[in-house]
Design a protein around this motif. Sequence first.
Motif, mmCIF file in Angstrom:
data_model
loop_
_atom_site.group_PDB
_atom_site.id
_atom_site.type_symbol
_atom_site.label_atom_id
_atom_site.label_comp_id
_atom_site.label_asym_id
_atom_site.label_seq_id
_atom_site.Cartn_x
_atom_site.Cartn_y
_atom_site.Cartn_z
ATOM 1 N N GLY A 220 0.796 -1.225 0.000
ATOM 2 C CA GLY A 220 0.000 0.000 0.000
ATOM 3 C C GLY A 220 0.831 1.279 0.000
ATOM 4 O O GLY A 220 0.285 2.376 0.137
ATOM 5 N N TYR A 221 2.142 1.140 -0.155
ATOM 6 C CA TYR A 221 3.007 2.327 -0.212
ATOM 7 C C TYR A 221 2.677 3.101 -1.482
ATOM 8 O O TYR A 221 2.710 2.551 -2.578
ATOM 9 C CB TYR A 221 4.476 1.884 -0.202
ATOM 10 N N ASP A 222 2.339 4.374 -1.333
ATOM 11 C CA ASP A 222 1.821 5.203 -2.421
ATOM 12 C C ASP A 222 2.968 5.948 -3.094
ATOM 13 O O ASP A 222 3.543 6.871 -2.517
ATOM 14 C CB ASP A 222 0.788 6.179 -1.815
ATOM 15 N N LEU A 223 3.279 5.558 -4.344
ATOM 16 C CA LEU A 223 4.418 6.176 -5.040
ATOM 17 C C LEU A 223 4.084 7.552 -5.598
ATOM 18 O O LEU A 223 4.980 8.272 -6.033
ATOM 19 C CB LEU A 223 4.919 5.259 -6.162
ATOM 20 N N GLU A 224 2.812 7.934 -5.574
ATOM 21 C CA GLU A 224 2.482 9.331 -5.896
ATOM 22 C C GLU A 224 2.980 10.240 -4.773
ATOM 23 O O GLU A 224 3.136 11.439 -4.947
ATOM 24 C CB GLU A 224 0.957 9.511 -6.016
ATOM 25 N N ARG A 225 3.188 9.636 -3.601
ATOM 26 C CA ARG A 225 3.626 10.410 -2.431
ATOM 27 C C ARG A 225 4.881 9.808 -1.815
ATOM 28 O O ARG A 225 5.126 9.946 -0.618
ATOM 29 C CB ARG A 225 2.501 10.456 -1.384
ATOM 30 N N GLY A 226 5.675 9.099 -2.629
ATOM 31 C CA GLY A 226 6.875 8.481 -2.084
ATOM 32 C C GLY A 226 7.814 8.011 -3.172
ATOM 33 O O GLY A 226 7.454 8.021 -4.353
ATOM 34 N N ALA A 440 -4.395 -8.344 17.568
ATOM 35 C CA ALA A 440 -5.678 -7.630 17.674
ATOM 36 C C ALA A 440 -6.340 -7.516 16.303
ATOM 37 O O ALA A 440 -7.561 -7.679 16.179
ATOM 38 C CB ALA A 440 -5.459 -6.247 18.281
ATOM 39 N N ALA A 441 -5.535 -7.262 15.268
ATOM 40 C CA ALA A 441 -6.091 -7.177 13.909
ATOM 41 C C ALA A 441 -6.703 -8.520 13.503
ATOM 42 O O ALA A 441 -7.770 -8.578 12.891
ATOM 43 C CB ALA A 441 -5.007 -6.764 12.916
ATOM 44 N N ARG A 461 -3.996 -3.369 6.356
ATOM 45 C CA ARG A 461 -3.567 -1.969 6.309
ATOM 46 C C ARG A 461 -4.684 -1.027 6.760
ATOM 47 O O ARG A 461 -4.456 -0.076 7.488
ATOM 48 C CB ARG A 461 -3.102 -1.593 4.901
ATOM 49 N N ASN A 462 -5.928 -1.324 6.344
ATOM 50 C CA ASN A 462 -7.036 -0.474 6.768
ATOM 51 C C ASN A 462 -7.249 -0.523 8.278
ATOM 52 O O ASN A 462 -7.526 0.495 8.915
ATOM 53 C CB ASN A 462 -8.344 -0.878 6.058
ATOM 54 N N TRP A 463 -7.104 -1.724 8.847
ATOM 55 C CA TRP A 463 -7.267 -1.829 10.303
ATOM 56 C C TRP A 463 -6.193 -0.988 11.009
ATOM 57 O O TRP A 463 -6.477 -0.268 11.969
ATOM 58 C CB TRP A 463 -7.177 -3.296 10.749
ATOM 59 N N LEU A 464 -4.960 -1.098 10.522
ATOM 60 C CA LEU A 464 -3.864 -0.328 11.134
ATOM 61 C C LEU A 464 -4.082 1.169 10.934
ATOM 62 O O LEU A 464 -3.825 1.971 11.834
ATOM 63 C CB LEU A 464 -2.519 -0.755 10.531
ATOM 64 N N GLN A 466 -6.981 2.725 10.603
ATOM 65 C CA GLN A 466 -8.077 3.162 11.477
ATOM 66 C C GLN A 466 -7.647 3.223 12.942
ATOM 67 O O GLN A 466 -8.007 4.145 13.664
ATOM 68 C CB GLN A 466 -9.279 2.209 11.346
ATOM 69 N N ASN A 467 -6.893 2.216 13.375
ATOM 70 C CA ASN A 467 -6.584 2.096 14.800
ATOM 71 C C ASN A 467 -5.313 2.801 15.227
ATOM 72 O O ASN A 467 -5.165 3.164 16.393
ATOM 73 C CB ASN A 467 -6.517 0.625 15.200
ATOM 74 N N LEU A 468 -4.358 2.966 14.288
ATOM 75 C CA LEU A 468 -3.078 3.609 14.657
ATOM 76 C C LEU A 468 -2.786 4.842 13.803
ATOM 77 O O LEU A 468 -2.713 5.957 14.294
ATOM 78 C CB LEU A 468 -1.911 2.641 14.434
ATOM 79 N N TYR A 469 -2.604 4.575 12.500
ATOM 80 C CA TYR A 469 -1.969 5.578 11.649
ATOM 81 C C TYR A 469 -2.682 6.925 11.674
ATOM 82 O O TYR A 469 -2.063 7.965 11.880
ATOM 83 C CB TYR A 469 -1.869 5.086 10.189
ATOM 84 N N ARG A 470 -3.999 6.912 11.426
ATOM 85 C CA ARG A 470 -4.682 8.180 11.191
ATOM 86 C C ARG A 470 -4.619 9.109 12.402
ATOM 87 O O ARG A 470 -4.688 10.323 12.262
ATOM 88 C CB ARG A 470 -6.134 7.943 10.765
ATOM 89 N N HIS A 471 -4.446 8.561 13.610
ATOM 90 C CA HIS A 471 -4.459 9.397 14.819
ATOM 91 C C HIS A 471 -3.207 10.244 14.990
ATOM 92 O O HIS A 471 -3.236 11.207 15.753
ATOM 93 C CB HIS A 471 -4.611 8.524 16.070
ATOM 94 N N GLY A 472 -2.106 9.904 14.337
ATOM 95 C CA GLY A 472 -0.867 10.660 14.553
ATOM 96 C C GLY A 472 -0.566 10.761 16.035
ATOM 97 O O GLY A 472 -0.646 9.773 16.768
#
Length: 508
Positions: A220-226, A440-441, A461-464, A466-472
């Motif tokens: 899921g690494y986005d090469l438009e942004r990496g 947990a996932a 990736r979506n679970w991570l 929702q539960n981790l990444y988006r919160h910063g």
Amino acid sequence: MPSEAKLRELRARLLEICDLGWAGAALSWDQATYMPAGGAPARARQIALLGRLEHERLTDPALGRLLDALAPYAEEHEDEDARLIAVARRDFDKAIKVSASYVKRANALGAASYSAWRIARPEDDFASMRPYLEQSLELTREYVEFFAPYRHMIDPLIDDVDQGLTCADIHALFDELRRELVPLVDVICNRPPADDRCLHGEFAQRSQLEFGLKVATDFGYDLERGRLDTTPHPFCTKFSDADVRITTRTYANELSQSLFSILHETGHALYEQGIAPELSGTPLGKGTSVGVHESQSRLWENVVGRSRNFWQHYYPKLQQDFPQLGKTPPESFYRAINMVARSPIRTDADEVTYNLHIILRFDLEIDLLEGRLAVKDLPEAWRARYQSDLAITPPDDRDGCLQDVHWYSGGYSGGYSGGVGGAFHSYAIGNILAAQFYAAALRAHPDIPNEIRAGEFTTLRNWLTQNLYRHGRKLKPAEIVARATGEPMTIKPYMAYLRSKYGELYRL
Ligand code: ZN
């Protein structure tokens, strides 16, 4: 001024602080990738200037007054703005405690020590590093005094990278871990050793990069942004929420190191790319702690990337790209990339022995900080601990206490970094949390292993996200762990993971 206008001013100031940090990161990335050697002196000066400007803005008394004025808002509300004010306040309060003179001396010593270490390590010359390490230790003691009172000297250093954890917490965790790991390593090392010869030979470096990048984008690494480049030491860096880059190092005669470095750095990058865009340009727009960040690199590199399910899908593709693997059965390859061996080198260590390398470094840091261990006695203490914990004696200091750059490159950039103390524990926290988050996932989505077997990673990736990444940094590390997994940090899922995977591999 109404709160709305004050919040706008706060955001404008914080964005400038972020931009200065990102601009410095862009210069550092270029220095590590494409800069000609002649550019070094001017580049060092420019990076130092941006760092100084960032620190000046972060400690600007006008920012402090603005935060004072917004304090009532933060107390009355529980929204994102309130959280932003609280985190900006924490960063400001920590930064203003550190004297400008300290920052200058710490960075100068860190730079000089790093240059000396690059010569001393290949020459196995600990004696020449001893004065640097002694001075670095003195500077660390000076740094922690800015944050007195504390329960243990290392607590302020830990708090800089893993907010909320203390020396006592880590000791308790590591004692339990060591008690479980030492006998497990013993049992495994008494079994017939695995054979990793299939990973050695001639492997086109370009094909290695292409294969690694393909997996990274599948994750899921986005090469438009990496993007991916090569450097002597792999890393992940960020110039904005829309530009998160990774690097690796390839070897023409070894297949696994570059690939797993890419998967590791991809884990860091997925975290940064997954943070909610509206947090970008504020102190909330980054990973919540070094330990939680490391959990993501370890999860994607090890729990996913070294699993049997993963290779059921990718091994035929790897064999296509590297026909020399044509005669190596999948099972032999799987055993090779998960070979457990007692090695003197931390960065070469497998999943089972890795934390023993970390625990002994943490204990030695404590002994050095408390003055129970003198720098001159470090090589001997190092050998003694390797003997007692891993039953090996490093052949020399080059592959002993000189092997890691951390203690020889301390400095200050918006927080204490490197130097003696607080440098290693986060790696072990990362391993522990990687297993806890993954378990947990799986409880939420039992189908994840089947998806991995099909080269599909969206649910995980979506679970991570929702539960981790988006919160910063909107949530503290302990809040993230408790909300995502339903309990505080624990070694149980990690030990269960090791026992299940390696019990099967080594027929225990
Ligand atoms: Zn990492």
